[in-house]
Each structure stands twice: as C-alpha cells, then as structure tokens.
Design an enzyme around this catalytic site. Structure first.
Site, PDB file in Angstrom:
ATOM      1  N   HIS A  77       0.850  -1.189   0.000  1.00  0.00           N
ATOM      2  CA  HIS A  77       0.000   0.000   0.000  1.00  0.00           C
ATOM      3  C   HIS A  77       0.886   1.240   0.000  1.00  0.00           C
ATOM      4  O   HIS A  77       2.087   1.173   0.225  1.00  0.00           O
ATOM      5  CB  HIS A  77      -0.932   0.012   1.213  1.00  0.00           C
ATOM      6  CG  HIS A  77      -0.222  -0.077   2.531  1.00  0.00           C
ATOM      7  ND1 HIS A  77       0.205   1.033   3.223  1.00  0.00           N
ATOM      8  CD2 HIS A  77       0.139  -1.148   3.289  1.00  0.00           C
ATOM      9  CE1 HIS A  77       0.792   0.652   4.347  1.00  0.00           C
ATOM     10  NE2 HIS A  77       0.769  -0.669   4.411  1.00  0.00           N
ATOM     11  N   THR A 115      -9.536  21.631   4.732  1.00  0.00           N
ATOM     12  CA  THR A 115      -9.648  20.175   4.630  1.00  0.00           C
ATOM     13  C   THR A 115      -9.234  19.747   3.234  1.00  0.00           C
ATOM     14  O   THR A 115      -9.088  20.574   2.331  1.00  0.00           O
ATOM     15  CB  THR A 115     -11.081  19.706   4.959  1.00  0.00           C
ATOM     16  OG1 THR A 115     -11.125  18.277   5.029  1.00  0.00           O
ATOM     17  CG2 THR A 115     -12.077  20.183   3.911  1.00  0.00           C
ATOM     18  N   GLU A 135      -5.633  -0.526  14.111  1.00  0.00           N
ATOM     19  CA  GLU A 135      -6.413  -0.827  12.908  1.00  0.00           C
ATOM     20  C   GLU A 135      -7.527  -1.833  13.209  1.00  0.00           C
ATOM     21  O   GLU A 135      -8.645  -1.706  12.690  1.00  0.00           O
ATOM     22  CB  GLU A 135      -5.494  -1.380  11.819  1.00  0.00           C
ATOM     23  CG  GLU A 135      -4.557  -0.347  11.223  1.00  0.00           C
ATOM     24  CD  GLU A 135      -3.653  -0.953  10.170  1.00  0.00           C
ATOM     25  OE1 GLU A 135      -3.930  -2.082   9.711  1.00  0.00           O
ATOM     26  OE2 GLU A 135      -2.664  -0.304   9.801  1.00  0.00           O
ATOM     27  N   ALA A 150      -4.017  18.007   3.380  1.00  0.00           N
ATOM     28  CA  ALA A 150      -3.996  19.151   2.474  1.00  0.00           C
ATOM     29  C   ALA A 150      -3.402  20.335   3.222  1.00  0.00           C
ATOM     30  O   ALA A 150      -3.836  20.663   4.321  1.00  0.00           O
ATOM     31  CB  ALA A 150      -5.405  19.475   2.002  1.00  0.00           C
TER      32      ALA A 150
END
Length: 570
Positions: free
Chosen positions: A14, A529, A172, A419
C-alpha cells in the site's frame, strides 16, 4: 548524487510513492494514488509517480546513481515465501517497466530495511544532528517498533518489538471492530474525543517504564501463510474484544439507500456507539508510545525525538508527546506512514553514497504543478465561465468570510494525507454551522469528524496554548479559551485542534489569502480540509479539481490564477 526512492509492489503493498533526491535535496515526491485516482496505491509499483519525479527534474533512468526501495524485499521473500525469485534487473523491470522508462543500463538497486527507511525519513530531513528515534507502525520485515539513536549522520538500532505485538495493527483492528474500517485509523482518533476511557489496559496490555507488554499474543507468533502478522493479530484482537466489550463487531452490510438511489455499503450500527472503545484504544496507544519514547530518550541521553511509522500520523498522540517533560524538540515528517519510506530509502542510500541531506523545511509541496496555460486549457474544455481576478487572494478571502466553501488548487501538490494549502477545500473557521455543512453536505461523512485550521504563524501563539511551528497538521494542541468559542468549526470536543501554521516563505499565495481574510474577519484563520470527494484521493491536476468541483456542492474554485464560481446555497 541522483537517487530515486520507491515504495510499492504488486503483492500486498500500500501507499505506493516515489521520491527523487538530487544532491541531497528533494527534487520531486509524489504518491501513485494522485495519478491513478485509486486511494492508497494498493498492490502496484509507483510507475506514474516515478515518471513524474524524473520528468520534473529533467532526468531519465540512465541519469540515476541509484534506485532505493523502502523494504528489504529479498529478505521478506526468503523468510516468508520460500525464496526471492528475481534478479535486480528483473525487480527493476517490475518497478520501472522499460516501456515507460527506456534505458541503456540498469542503475544499482538498493533494498533498504523498512524501519531504517522510516527512521531516515524523520532524522535526515529534520535539520537536527542528533536525537532519539522511535518508529511505530503495523509491521516492517519482522518488527513493529524500533528504538534507535541518530547521531552524526548515523542511525544505530537499540531495540525492536516483534510484529505480533504491533500497536499499529491493534489500532487498525479496533477501527475495523467499530465499523470505521481498518484503513481509517484517523477516524478512530477523531471518534476517541467523544468517548470515555474505561480501562486503558483493555485487559491485554501491561505498561511499564520501557513501554508495554501484550499478554494477549505470544510475541513470537507468526503467520506461516503471509509475510506479516496482520491476520494473527486480527483474530486475537477480535476474539478478545468480543469477550470484554459490551458490543459485538460492527458488521458491514449492503442496503438500498433511497436518498442515493442505489445499494450502498453500510454498518449495522452507528460507529458512534463505539466511542468509548475508541477513547480507550487511543489511551492505550498513547500509554504504550509514551513509555517507548521515554525509554529511548533515557537510553540515548537525548531530548530531541524523531517519530515515524504509520502510528506517527496519530496527531493526538504526537501533540501530547511534544509537551512531555522528557522532550525538548520533536520532528514527525508529514509522510510518517509508508508513503515516506520512498523518501527515507532514497536518503539512506544518498547518505551512504556521500551526500548530505537538506532539511525538509515547512512544506510538503513536491508534487505536480500546472502552468496558467495548462489550467486555462482544462477550464476551456469544461465550458465553465471563469475569470482572472486582479487580486485572487482577496476575492477568495471574501468568499470564505461570507460563508462560502472554496476549492483551492495552487502550486505544486502536497504529498501525504493532509492538504496544506496546495489542494484544499477552505471554509470559515468562525461559522458555527460550517463543520456540519462540509461534513454532511460537501464530504458526505460522519457528523463528528473534526476539521483543522490553517493560520498565520504570526498569530498562532495567541490562538494556541503551545507556541511552536506546526507546518504539517500532524500534531494537535489545545486552543486558548478565548479562541475556542470564536473558531467553532475547527475546535474539537476536547478543545483541541490540529493546526497548520503558515509563513510567507512556506506558501506565499496562501499566506496572502490568510492575511486578507484576517483583515476581513479579524483572525487570519480558515478551515482547511482535503480537496477530494469521499473515498477518493486528494485532487492533483486541474482536471481533477474541476471534476470534483462539478460534483460537490462547492461554491467556488481558485485554480491557478483563475476563479470559477457557482450559485449554491447552504
């Protein structure tokens, strides 16, 4: 030296990414997901990201001194899968296929141990000469925790913890149990602020001054059919949580949603019902990591801490680590997860070849940038009306001040999950309704998800309780009481926030916009965001930005020097 770092492989991988270092400086760095539009870059080589990096620097594979990969793949295959089936040339053909990367000869290929790549991503780019290193993630080749000492350009491993005791996997699994999904640990962190800690040991952990022990699983437990212990730990944690927690696992179901007019994937229960479990898991994680941090600081005699690995994205934990009495300085790169091992591997090899690594600075903007001509061509293809304001920053600030949501696509794209004023959705930090509006209408996500602010560094000491640089949105801190009520859309339930502090040097256009906003509303602070639709990567190109703008109830888009608006009411 010219070193290309890579992460990503066709099997069970990943966060595919590529990073190019030229004479120790970051020339380009990008995630594969930004190009393929498939989130997290699963099970693929970083072909497009690598192609971008080389094009950005005007290089070909023949110009490279080395290629570095952020895992010791041959060791993993030999240990877990019966043998490494590839020569270096064959591995390079998978990572850098010749139809995309023609070359006369193959550059040397270096496989870098995974936690060393993480450590290098934090230490070498920090600007510090020495410190203690703490790596915590799901699992590297074998280990899930590494304690190390960094000094004089060298990283020396002191201790490790085996994968069966993984804190990353634990977190997780709890996220999966609640119905938030195993690949959304950030959601679990946000939910934790709404819950109450019940028993931070979870009847499984034993905490001590060196970190933790896990009484649930044999530390040497192995999965004979895979190359990590994810499945072993998942079975153990789910069985244990079912025994001790009042709710069963939150199962995923498919149902018809009349509002959307299609069958959707949903959960049987609202994940919010699991908020106390989220709070307890967060407390357990923090307690374990604090012990590990105190241990490595004591063993090295250092007061500077470098943190990386996927758990290093836990901003709540990081914020508390920063204020511990044992820590004077702390650096967590904005790419603490496996995105960053391409960069770290490149740095480790570059140092081995004699380069000195330049500090990262206060930016993560190393991705693609598009010229005004390219932006205009993309706009013309849509048929949308647009204009080029004389003062784009002032007009965007006025839109934000009036309660509008603005897409902001400027300069080189960020790398990493946050961001940071390059590919952002911006809104009013002062509006009491903006958080709900963006959560529920714009991003179609859980109502309790928090938002983070961007603010001028020149005022952050007035807004925040901790006076420090926060360039990457990777640490939380408390908001001063006077501002908690003034900035409701970016302050969490516990009066914390995950700030980005902006300087003129780090992002001139964004700094100008925030300055204009401060002139209008009194505080140079906005909600920031990620600019993406639900389930999609952050936008990269002007075409990505325009497509997302057209699909979502966003009021305006500032892309390059141009402004596009549409009449949408809240």
């Amino acid at each position: 030296m010219r070193v290309l770092g890579l992460n990503g492989w066709p099997r069970d991988f990943h966060d595919a990414s590529a990073a190019l270092l030229v004479d120790g400086r970051i020339a380009a760095f990008a995630e594969e997901e930004r190009f393929t539009r498939k989130k997290h870059g699963y099970n693929t080589a970083p072909v497009q990201a690598a192609a971008f990096c080389l094009a950005q620097a005007g290089l070909t594979v023949d110009d490279l001194d080395a290629v570095a990969f952020g895992w010791d793949l041959p060791a993993m295959y030999r240990e877990r899968l019966g043998g490494w089936p590839h020569s270096d040339s064959e591995a390079l053909d998978i990572l850098l296929p010749r139809d995309v990367f023609p070359r006369r000869t193959d550059p040397p290929l270096h496989f870098v141990q995974h936690h060393l790549a993480h450590a290098a991503s934090a230490y070498y780019f920090s600007g510090e000469d020495r410190g203690a290193v703490l790596i915590v993630d799901g699992q590297g080749e074998e280990e899930c925790v590494t304690l190390a000492h960094a000094e004089g350009g060298k990283i020396t491993v002191l201790d490790t913890v085996p994968g069966a005791w993984s804190l990353g996997f634990f977190y997780e699994h709890v996220s999966e149990y609640t119905g938030l999904g195993g690949d959304n640990p950030g959601k679990l962190m946000g939910l934790a602020a709404h819950g109450t800690t019940v028993d931070e040991t979870l009847s499984a952990f034993a905490f001590d001054s060196d970190g933790y022990r896990l009484n649930l699983i044999d530390p040497q437990a192995r999965d004979p059919e895979d190359w990590d212990e994810y499945s072993v730990t998942e079975r153990a944690w789910f069985a244990h949580l079912e025994r001790i927690y009042r709710l069963p696992p939150n199962e995923f179901v498919r149902r018809y949603d009349p509002a959307k007019g299609r069958v959707v994937r949903d959960t049987r229960r609202d994940p919010y019902e699991y908020r106390d479990l989220a709070a307890t898991a967060q407390a357990a994680l923090e307690r374990a990591v604090f012990g590990l941090a105190d241990s490595v600081l004591a063993r090295t005699g250092e007061r500077t801490l470098f943190v990386a690995g996927g758990v290093g994205l836990n901003a709540t934990m990081n914020g508390k680590l920063l204020t511990r009495s044992t820590v004077d300085k702390m650096f967590v790169p904005p790419v603490a997860s496996d995105i960053g091992v391409s960069l770290g591997a490149a740095a480790a090899v570059a140092v081995e070849l004699g380069d000195r690594i330049a500090p990262m600075g206060d930016t993560a903007a190393w991705g693609p940038e598009f010229s005004p001509d390219q932006v205009r061509a993309a706009l013309d293809r849509t048929g949308l009306a647009y204009r080029e304001p004389a003062n784009l920053e002032r007009e965007v600030a006025a839109l934000i001040a009036s309660g509008k949501v603005v897409g902001w696509a400027q300069g080189r794209g960020e790398v990493g999950p946050r961001a940071l004023g390059q590919r952002s959705l911006l809104g009013s930090a002062h509006s009491p309704t903006m958080r709900d509006h963006i959560n529920l209408r714009v991003k179609d996500r859980e109502w309790w998800r928090p938002f983070a602010p961007s603010m001028l560094r020149s005022v952050s000491d007035q807004v925040l309780e901790v006076d420090a640089d926060f360039p990457y949105m990777i640490m939380t801190t408390k908001v001063r009481a006077a501002y908690a009520e003034r900035l409701p859309s970016v302050v969490h339930e516990d009066w914390s926030t995950r700030p980005q502090t902006v300087t003129e040097a780090s992002n001139p256009r964004y700094h100008r916009m925030l300055t204009e906003l401060g002139d209008l509303v009194g505080d140079p602070v906005c909600l920031n965001t990620s600019f993406n639709d639900r389930g999609e990567p952050i936008v990269s190109s002007p075409a990505d930005a325009l497509l997302t703008f057209s699909r979502l109830p966003i009021d305006a888009l500032a892309v390059g020097p141009y402004l596009v608006t549409k009449d949408l009411r809240h």
